[in-house]
Design an enzyme around this catalytic site. Structure first.
Site, PDB file in Angstrom:
ATOM      1  N   THR A   1     -50.831 -27.009  58.023  1.00  0.00           N
ATOM      2  CA  THR A   1     -49.878 -27.996  57.496  1.00  0.00           C
ATOM      3  C   THR A   1     -48.873 -28.480  58.542  1.00  0.00           C
ATOM      4  O   THR A   1     -48.175 -29.469  58.312  1.00  0.00           O
ATOM      5  CB  THR A   1     -49.055 -27.375  56.353  1.00  0.00           C
ATOM      6  OG1 THR A   1     -48.307 -26.262  56.908  1.00  0.00           O
ATOM      7  CG2 THR A   1     -49.943 -26.862  55.232  1.00  0.00           C
TER       8      THR A   1
ATOM      9  N   ASP B   1     -49.973 -21.927  74.430  1.00  0.00           N
ATOM     10  CA  ASP B   1     -51.306 -21.464  74.877  1.00  0.00           C
ATOM     11  C   ASP B   1     -51.474 -21.690  76.372  1.00  0.00           C
ATOM     12  O   ASP B   1     -51.973 -20.833  77.090  1.00  0.00           O
ATOM     13  CB  ASP B   1     -52.422 -22.212  74.133  1.00  0.00           C
ATOM     14  CG  ASP B   1     -52.601 -21.701  72.712  1.00  0.00           C
ATOM     15  OD1 ASP B   1     -51.925 -20.717  72.336  1.00  0.00           O
ATOM     16  OD2 ASP B   1     -53.410 -22.309  71.974  1.00  0.00           O
TER      17      ASP B   1
ATOM     18  N   ARG C   1     -45.351 -22.741  63.565  1.00  0.00           N
ATOM     19  CA  ARG C   1     -45.892 -23.813  62.731  1.00  0.00           C
ATOM     20  C   ARG C   1     -47.173 -23.322  62.077  1.00  0.00           C
ATOM     21  O   ARG C   1     -48.013 -22.721  62.748  1.00  0.00           O
ATOM     22  CB  ARG C   1     -46.284 -25.025  63.597  1.00  0.00           C
ATOM     23  CG  ARG C   1     -45.177 -25.895  63.974  1.00  0.00           C
ATOM     24  CD  ARG C   1     -45.541 -27.282  64.401  1.00  0.00           C
ATOM     25  NE  ARG C   1     -46.834 -27.592  64.949  1.00  0.00           N
ATOM     26  CZ  ARG C   1     -47.210 -28.816  65.292  1.00  0.00           C
ATOM     27  NH1 ARG C   1     -46.373 -29.829  65.119  1.00  0.00           N
ATOM     28  NH2 ARG C   1     -48.382 -29.055  65.803  1.00  0.00           N
TER      29      ARG C   1
ATOM     30  N   ASP D   1     -51.262 -27.645  73.649  1.00  0.00           N
ATOM     31  CA  ASP D   1     -50.447 -26.569  73.097  1.00  0.00           C
ATOM     32  C   ASP D   1     -49.708 -25.869  74.236  1.00  0.00           C
ATOM     33  O   ASP D   1     -50.321 -25.162  75.040  1.00  0.00           O
ATOM     34  CB  ASP D   1     -51.320 -25.577  72.324  1.00  0.00           C
ATOM     35  CG  ASP D   1     -50.461 -24.562  71.579  1.00  0.00           C
ATOM     36  OD1 ASP D   1     -49.678 -23.839  72.229  1.00  0.00           O
ATOM     37  OD2 ASP D   1     -50.571 -24.495  70.342  1.00  0.00           O
TER      38      ASP D   1
HETATM   39  C1  PRP Z   1     -44.807 -25.261  68.885  1.00  0.00           C
HETATM   40  C2  PRP Z   1     -43.631 -25.611  69.771  1.00  0.00           C
HETATM   41  C3  PRP Z   1     -42.519 -25.838  68.793  1.00  0.00           C
HETATM   42  C4  PRP Z   1     -43.233 -26.470  67.629  1.00  0.00           C
HETATM   43  C5  PRP Z   1     -43.049 -27.963  67.689  1.00  0.00           C
HETATM   44  O1  PRP Z   1     -44.743 -23.944  68.508  1.00  0.00           O
HETATM   45  O2  PRP Z   1     -43.320 -24.615  70.701  1.00  0.00           O
HETATM   46  O3  PRP Z   1     -41.877 -24.643  68.386  1.00  0.00           O
HETATM   47  O4  PRP Z   1     -44.631 -26.156  67.775  1.00  0.00           O
HETATM   48  O5  PRP Z   1     -43.569 -28.583  66.579  1.00  0.00           O
HETATM   49  P1  PRP Z   1     -42.686 -29.212  65.429  1.00  0.00           P
HETATM   50  O6  PRP Z   1     -41.654 -30.027  66.084  1.00  0.00           O
HETATM   51  O7  PRP Z   1     -43.678 -30.030  64.654  1.00  0.00           O
HETATM   52  O8  PRP Z   1     -42.111 -28.105  64.599  1.00  0.00           O
HETATM   53  P2  PRP Z   1     -45.842 -23.175  67.636  1.00  0.00           P
HETATM   54  O9  PRP Z   1     -45.353 -23.011  66.237  1.00  0.00           O
HETATM   55  O10 PRP Z   1     -47.170 -23.783  67.828  1.00  0.00           O
HETATM   56  O11 PRP Z   1     -45.831 -21.720  68.233  1.00  0.00           O
HETATM   57  P3  PRP Z   1     -45.941 -21.182  69.714  1.00  0.00           P
HETATM   58  O12 PRP Z   1     -44.568 -21.271  70.272  1.00  0.00           O
HETATM   59  O13 PRP Z   1     -46.402 -19.792  69.510  1.00  0.00           O
HETATM   60  O14 PRP Z   1     -46.945 -22.027  70.444  1.00  0.00           O
HETATM   61  N1  URA Z   2     -46.753 -27.810  69.829  1.00  0.00           N
HETATM   62  C1  URA Z   2     -47.316 -27.972  71.040  1.00  0.00           C
HETATM   63  O1  URA Z   2     -47.422 -27.014  71.824  1.00  0.00           O
HETATM   64  N2  URA Z   2     -47.761 -29.188  71.385  1.00  0.00           N
HETATM   65  C2  URA Z   2     -47.663 -30.251  70.562  1.00  0.00           C
HETATM   66  O2  URA Z   2     -48.097 -31.346  70.950  1.00  0.00           O
HETATM   67  C3  URA Z   2     -47.080 -30.070  69.293  1.00  0.00           C
HETATM   68  C4  URA Z   2     -46.626 -28.837  68.951  1.00  0.00           C
END
Ligand code: PRP
Ligand code: URA
Ligand code: MG
Length: 218
Positions: free
Chosen positions: A116, A213, A112, A210
């Site tokens: 945005t 993280d 993501r 998150d």
């Molecule tokens: C997080 C999560 C999903 C996404 C969810 O990943 O693991 O993939 O956000 O959000 P959405 O439904 O609004 O798309 P992120 O892109 O933050 O990457 P990460 O897995 O590296 O934490």
């Molecule tokens: N990704 C996360 O890890 N947590 C949230 O709440 C939304 C997106």
């Protein structure tokens, strides 16, 4: 025995038992350290994988037990694979491997945009014969639904049938469920929790922050 609840068509919520609520209380707590976060998330992931396996179709099989006694059992005849949405989805791979020996696992890297919240696809590597398999799509967070929908698009392009996709997810927002279901009504979502709403940064509320993280970094 507690039975999973069907919240909407094709949304399966794990039974909200005291045990499950206890596990979520630990991982949601902002003071929980990484070791416990990983341990208790893994326990929830295992429950999600088990429920995913429960959803697969079986055929009747007559087994011969000791002394030749027959037992009317069941046999899964299809092939499955896992597909994780990198990074956070990789945390769910071990739970799947623990239940399905030498399971094939594909990866889709979707991130993501931090400003945005829109997803961007960077990379995909999937089993060659994925169109013949049941797919457990793995990502712990369903917020807007953008990332999961993009991953499903990739799977459909590769010939996977929507009714053979099971999206395993720890926590979902109602907005994400709606977006996802409007676009892919035949894909099953198996989740352990449905929260209240998204905040202005598109994070789940109350949520757990998150996930990636907390599982890998903090
Ligand atoms: C997080 C999560 C999903 C996404 C969810 O990943 O693991 O993939 O956000 O959000 P959405 O439904 O609004 O798309 P992120 O892109 O933050 O990457 P990460 O897995 O590296 O934490
Ligand atoms: N990704 C996360 O890890 N947590 C949230 O709440 C939304 C997106
Ligand atoms: Mg992600």
């Amino acid at each position: 025995m507690s039975v999973p609840q069907e919240v909407h068509k094709n949304v399966i919520l794990l039974p909200q038992t005291n045990q499950l609520r206890g596990l979520y209380s630990i991982i949601r707590d902002q003071t929980t350290k990484r070791g416990d976060f990983v341990f208790y998330s893994d326990r929830i992931i295992r429950l999600l994988v088990e429920e995913g396996l429960n959803q697969l179709p079986v055929e009747e099989a007559i087994i011969k037990c000791h002394g030749g006694h027959p037992y009317k059992g069941a046999k899964f005849l299809g092939k499955i694979c896992g597909v994780s949405i990198v990074r956070a989805g990789e945390s769910m791979e071990m739970g799947l491997r623990d239940c399905c020996r030498s399971v094939r696992i594909g990866k889709i890297l979707i991130q993501r945009d931090e400003e945005t919240a829109l997803p961007k696809l960077f990379y995909e590597k999937l089993p060659e014969d994925i169109s013949e398999r049941y797919v457990f799509l793995l990502d712990p967070m369903l917020a807007t639904g953008g990332s999961a929908m993009m991953a499903v698009e990739v799977l459909l392009r590769r010939g996977v049938r929507p009714e053979r996709i099971f999206f395993l997810n720890l926590l979902a927002a109602p907005e994400g469920i709606k977006n996802f279901q409007d676009k892919y009504p035949d894909v099953k979502i198996i989740t352990g929790g449905i929260d209240d709403h998204l905040d202005e940064h598109k994070y789940i509320v109350p949520g757990l922050g998150d996930f990636g993280d907390r599982y890998y970094c903090i």
